[in-house]
Design an enzyme around this catalytic site. Structure first.
Site, PDB file in Angstrom:
ATOM      1  N   VAL A   1      30.628  51.435  42.118  1.00 53.43           N
ATOM      2  CA  VAL A   1      31.866  51.454  42.716  1.00 53.43           C
ATOM      3  C   VAL A   1      32.881  51.154  41.130  1.00 53.43           C
ATOM      4  O   VAL A   1      34.085  51.087  41.467  1.00 53.43           O
ATOM      5  CB  VAL A   1      32.165  51.021  43.622  1.00 53.43           C
ATOM      6  CG1 VAL A   1      30.963  51.232  44.450  1.00 53.43           C
ATOM      7  CG2 VAL A   1      31.683  49.378  43.306  1.00 53.43           C
TER       8      VAL A   1
ATOM      9  N   ARG B   1      36.000  41.194  42.127  1.00 57.19           N
ATOM     10  CA  ARG B   1      34.917  41.882  42.045  1.00 57.19           C
ATOM     11  C   ARG B   1      35.983  42.840  41.171  1.00 57.19           C
ATOM     12  O   ARG B   1      35.666  43.427  39.777  1.00 57.19           O
ATOM     13  CB  ARG B   1      34.438  43.089  42.771  1.00 57.19           C
ATOM     14  CG  ARG B   1      33.453  41.622  43.689  1.00 57.19           C
ATOM     15  CD  ARG B   1      32.850  43.165  44.982  1.00 57.19           C
ATOM     16  NE  ARG B   1      32.069  43.578  44.543  1.00 57.19           N
ATOM     17  CZ  ARG B   1      31.051  44.206  45.116  1.00 57.19           C
ATOM     18  NH1 ARG B   1      31.609  44.514  46.087  1.00 57.19           N
ATOM     19  NH2 ARG B   1      30.614  45.406  44.217  1.00 57.19           N
TER      20      ARG B   1
ATOM     21  N   HIS C   1      28.378  55.814  46.235  1.00 55.14           N
ATOM     22  CA  HIS C   1      28.582  55.116  47.672  1.00 55.14           C
ATOM     23  C   HIS C   1      29.842  53.990  47.141  1.00 55.14           C
ATOM     24  O   HIS C   1      30.436  53.162  47.573  1.00 55.14           O
ATOM     25  CB  HIS C   1      28.279  53.252  47.327  1.00 55.14           C
ATOM     26  CG  HIS C   1      26.568  53.389  47.147  1.00 55.14           C
ATOM     27  ND1 HIS C   1      26.018  52.241  46.885  1.00 55.14           N
ATOM     28  CD2 HIS C   1      26.297  54.013  48.402  1.00 55.14           C
ATOM     29  CE1 HIS C   1      24.730  52.868  47.402  1.00 55.14           C
ATOM     30  NE2 HIS C   1      24.090  53.944  48.922  1.00 55.14           N
TER      31      HIS C   1
HETATM   32  P1  NAD Z   1      20.729  45.278  43.406  1.00 56.06           P
HETATM   33  O1  NAD Z   1      21.843  44.200  43.009  1.00 56.06           O
HETATM   34  O2  NAD Z   1      20.132  45.049  44.565  1.00 56.06           O
HETATM   35  O3  NAD Z   1      19.632  45.352  41.901  1.00 56.06           O
HETATM   36  C1  NAD Z   1      20.201  45.453  40.793  1.00 56.06           C
HETATM   37  C2  NAD Z   1      19.284  45.670  39.387  1.00 56.06           C
HETATM   38  O4  NAD Z   1      19.012  45.834  38.380  1.00 56.06           O
HETATM   39  C3  NAD Z   1      17.518  44.417  40.500  1.00 56.06           C
HETATM   40  O5  NAD Z   1      16.597  44.975  40.157  1.00 56.06           O
HETATM   41  C4  NAD Z   1      17.914  43.845  38.534  1.00 56.06           C
HETATM   42  O6  NAD Z   1      15.937  43.849  38.208  1.00 56.06           O
HETATM   43  C5  NAD Z   1      18.537  44.783  37.870  1.00 56.06           C
HETATM   44  N1  NAD Z   1      18.715  44.664  36.640  1.00 56.06           N
HETATM   45  C6  NAD Z   1      19.978  43.166  36.333  1.00 56.06           C
HETATM   46  N2  NAD Z   1      19.859  43.704  34.863  1.00 56.06           N
HETATM   47  C7  NAD Z   1      19.299  44.578  34.648  1.00 56.06           C
HETATM   48  C8  NAD Z   1      20.065  45.113  33.155  1.00 56.06           C
HETATM   49  N3  NAD Z   1      20.509  44.491  32.252  1.00 56.06           N
HETATM   50  N4  NAD Z   1      18.875  46.070  32.967  1.00 56.06           N
HETATM   51  C9  NAD Z   1      18.462  47.004  33.895  1.00 56.06           C
HETATM   52  N5  NAD Z   1      18.429  46.388  35.065  1.00 56.06           N
HETATM   53  C10 NAD Z   1      18.786  45.214  35.783  1.00 56.06           C
HETATM   54  O7  NAD Z   1      21.702  46.709  43.404  1.00 56.06           O
HETATM   55  P2  NAD Z   1      21.751  47.595  43.321  1.00 56.06           P
HETATM   56  O8  NAD Z   1      20.252  48.458  43.107  1.00 56.06           O
HETATM   57  O9  NAD Z   1      22.642  48.858  43.119  1.00 56.06           O
HETATM   58  O10 NAD Z   1      21.909  47.946  44.501  1.00 56.06           O
HETATM   59  C11 NAD Z   1      23.274  47.082  45.238  1.00 56.06           C
HETATM   60  C12 NAD Z   1      24.354  47.719  45.912  1.00 56.06           C
HETATM   61  O11 NAD Z   1      24.529  47.004  44.843  1.00 56.06           O
HETATM   62  C13 NAD Z   1      24.830  49.191  45.932  1.00 56.06           C
HETATM   63  O12 NAD Z   1      25.619  48.888  47.487  1.00 56.06           O
HETATM   64  C14 NAD Z   1      26.059  48.922  44.620  1.00 56.06           C
HETATM   65  O13 NAD Z   1      27.440  49.888  45.004  1.00 56.06           O
HETATM   66  C15 NAD Z   1      26.231  47.965  44.717  1.00 56.06           C
HETATM   67  N6  NAD Z   1      27.076  46.628  43.244  1.00 56.06           N
HETATM   68  C16 NAD Z   1      27.340  47.698  42.296  1.00 56.06           C
HETATM   69  C17 NAD Z   1      27.929  47.300  42.061  1.00 56.06           C
HETATM   70  C18 NAD Z   1      29.242  47.461  40.609  1.00 56.06           C
HETATM   71  O14 NAD Z   1      29.424  48.478  41.490  1.00 56.06           O
HETATM   72  N7  NAD Z   1      28.524  47.196  38.679  1.00 56.06           N
HETATM   73  C19 NAD Z   1      27.914  45.946  41.248  1.00 56.06           C
HETATM   74  C20 NAD Z   1      26.860  45.244  42.741  1.00 56.06           C
HETATM   75  C21 NAD Z   1      26.978  45.974  43.333  1.00 56.06           C
END
Ligand code: NAD
Length: 245
Positions: free
Chosen positions: A103, A67, A119
């Site tokens: 994160v 990641r 987080h």
């Molecule tokens: P989640 O994976 O549960 O949900 C992602 C949401 O984003 C979904 O509701 C989806 O419909 C929406 N989505 C997807 N693509 C999109 C776009 N282009 N535009 C708008 N919306 C879009 O993520 P969450 O709610 O953040 O919770 C999960 C946990 O995942 C958190 O604790 C976080 O720390 C962790 N996480 C973080 C990352 C990161 O840092 N980028 C990546 C994966 C997971």
């Protein structure tokens, strides 16, 4: 597609934004839920836990290294950039706090400053023995070790762990005076951010959601824009700015 915003937006001075993995999806970072959510047949919920780390720190670190590599290659997208413009504007006339569940560090790289990473950060490690925490962009060995000899873990909040109470106080204080709370790209499967949005609403803030689809925030939100954050957020901000002038 953004509908015309209510005139009330012109009056807003205090803004809190809550972001989730969806805002970074267009930067190429997979969300936990939905497409790309599986790694070697493991679910995130089975790896991002203290017990998974105790059982197999090597496995958990390999997942984090994968990641971290994706995050390293990623660039902030138009949604991240829009939040930088919003912060510049609202910090001049009121206040702006960016509360992220992410994160990946992309908000900071984009240029936002007033950020609370509820987080934690994938770029930080914490010693499981002495508790020392520091930034570690590159790892020589996996799992990494602290100078005290203890195994280091990612300094992120795992499923089943508690939030930092001081951090939550800062967020709650901002939400209490917020005129508007934007929620971008979060499923709301993690319950605390949904509770925070609900508190904001109770204190009188308008809650506005941007997501590809309905989420746990949809019932709390006054408005939901079902579109990609990378196009919806710049459009929303453009309409908002027109009202301000
Ligand atoms: P989640 O994976 O549960 O949900 C992602 C949401 O984003 C979904 O509701 C989806 O419909 C929406 N989505 C997807 N693509 C999109 C776009 N282009 N535009 C708008 N919306 C879009 O993520 P969450 O709610 O953040 O919770 C999960 C946990 O995942 C958190 O604790 C976080 O720390 C962790 N996480 C973080 C990352 C990161 O840092 N980028 C990546 C994966 C997971």
């Amino acid at each position: 597609m953004i509908v015309p915003l209510p005139e009330r937006f012109a009056e807003f001075r205090h803004v809190v934004v809550i972001t989730g993995a969806g805002i970074s999806a267009e930067s190429g970072i997979p969300t936990f839920r939905g497409e790309g959510g599986l790694w070697r047949n493991y679910r995130a919920e089975d790896l991002a836990t203290p017990s998974a780390f105790r059982k197999d720190p090597q496995l958990v670190w390999e997942w984090y290294e994968m990641r971290r590599e994706i995050c390293r290659q990623a660039e902030p997208n138009a949604a991240h950039q829009t939040l930088v413009e919003m912060e510049r504007h609202f910090r001049e006339i009121g206040s702006f706090l960016l509360v992220t569940q992410n994160v990946d560090g992309l908000h900071r790289r984009a240029g936002n400053e007033n950020i609370v990473e509820i987080h934690g950060s994938i770029w930080r490690v914490r010693c499981t023995e002495c508790g020392r925490e520091c930034e570690r962009l590159h790892l020589d060995t996996v799992p990494p070790h602290c100078s005290c000899g203890g195994v280091e873990r990612p300094a992120v909040l795992w499923f089943g762990e508690s939030y930092d109470s001081i951090v939550l106080e800062t967020v709650r204080a901002a939400l209490e005076k917020a005129d508007v709370c934007l929620v971008i790209g979060s499923s709301g499967q993690v319950s605390l951010p949904v509770a925070l949005a609900r508190e904001a609403r109770r204190s009188g803030a308008m809650v506005v959601e941007v997501n590809l689809e309905r989420s746990e925030f949809s019932d709390v939100a006054d408005f939901s824009f079902f579109d990609k954050a990378g196009s919806a957020l710049p459009e929303l901000w453009a309409s908002w700015r027109k009202l301000i002038r």
